[in-house]
Write an enzyme that holds these catalytic residues in place. Sequence first.
Site, short mmCIF file in Angstrom:
data_model
loop_
_atom_site.label_atom_id
_atom_site.label_comp_id
_atom_site.label_asym_id
_atom_site.label_seq_id
_atom_site.Cartn_x
_atom_site.Cartn_y
_atom_site.Cartn_z
N ASP A 18 9.27 25.92 20.30
CA ASP A 18 9.45 24.97 21.39
C ASP A 18 10.14 25.69 22.55
O ASP A 18 11.13 26.40 22.36
CB ASP A 18 10.30 23.79 20.91
CG ASP A 18 10.50 22.75 21.98
OD1 ASP A 18 11.35 22.97 22.87
OD2 ASP A 18 9.82 21.72 21.95
N ASP B 286 4.65 26.37 32.18
CA ASP B 286 3.25 25.93 32.19
C ASP B 286 2.88 25.24 30.88
O ASP B 286 1.75 25.36 30.40
CB ASP B 286 2.34 27.14 32.44
CG ASP B 286 0.91 26.75 32.78
OD1 ASP B 286 0.68 25.60 33.19
OD2 ASP B 286 0.00 27.59 32.61
#
Length: 298
Positions: free
Chosen positions: A143, A164
Amino acid sequence: MNKLLPLLLVTISFLTLPAFAEIVHKERSMYRNILVEDSHQLRCLKFNEKNNKTNQSCLYKNDPQRLVFNYTKLLFSSLLVLEKAPERVLIIGLGGGTMSNTIHQLYPNAIIENVEIDPAVIKVAQQYFGFIENERISSTAADGRIFIKRAAIKKQKYDWIILDAFNGDYIPEHLLTKEFLQESKDLLTEGGVITANTFSVSGLYAHESATYKAVFGDFFNVRNNKNSNRVILTTNKPLPSGDIIAKRALSLKAKLAPFGIDIIELTTWITSTEDDQDWPEETKVLTDQFSPANLLNH
């Protein structure tokens, strides 16, 4: 830097494939549906099987160096703000690995760390999109928020951070908050740049803008009327003047042309929030306690 023309109201889709696209790979990962589709010389990755219009990454199989997406080209506006060639780059959200590959070709000595929550996406990027990994380029299945917290503990620093990440619907809400942006800012070297791929047509537009300004002060918006993407361009130093940007664009023109990036034209799509703040002053900032992305993004 010119003011932008009013943006056309278009969908959040990056690129629409013809109906005769061939599925060359399909799987259900821990996080999402993953499809790779071919249409003549175009190969695309997408995460939402029910939506034929939304693609995360595409390449031309006969010319993989040339960038397909308008938003990917916009991300290279960062080079107009960076004071020197980036030596350490962090990319949150891999897709097909396009940004990593292009930066590696431009700056082969740069260390590039890619962070992608889904190991299956990394595998697909390697197998179908030519994602390069070597002694200077790495990928980590994690993550992005957790990776950045751990990088801070290790006192790592980056010249260029690219945000992104996209889950198929929108940017994950924990990567939109004031706390997350401050954590990311703390990883920058002096004069380092954060570039975020987000959207102009979104119920979160004002909240995102207010949140970035709360952390960074004034920032650059980079966008045009070709699609709904907006790139937010921030730094921990004062924003460069138009004259400096124009001079840097001239020096980069030949270097970026082989990738289909017209850096001179790109300068005309940059506006500063110092001159053009297009959201209300009272807009609520997104925080870890207030980040209802799914409710706001309608």
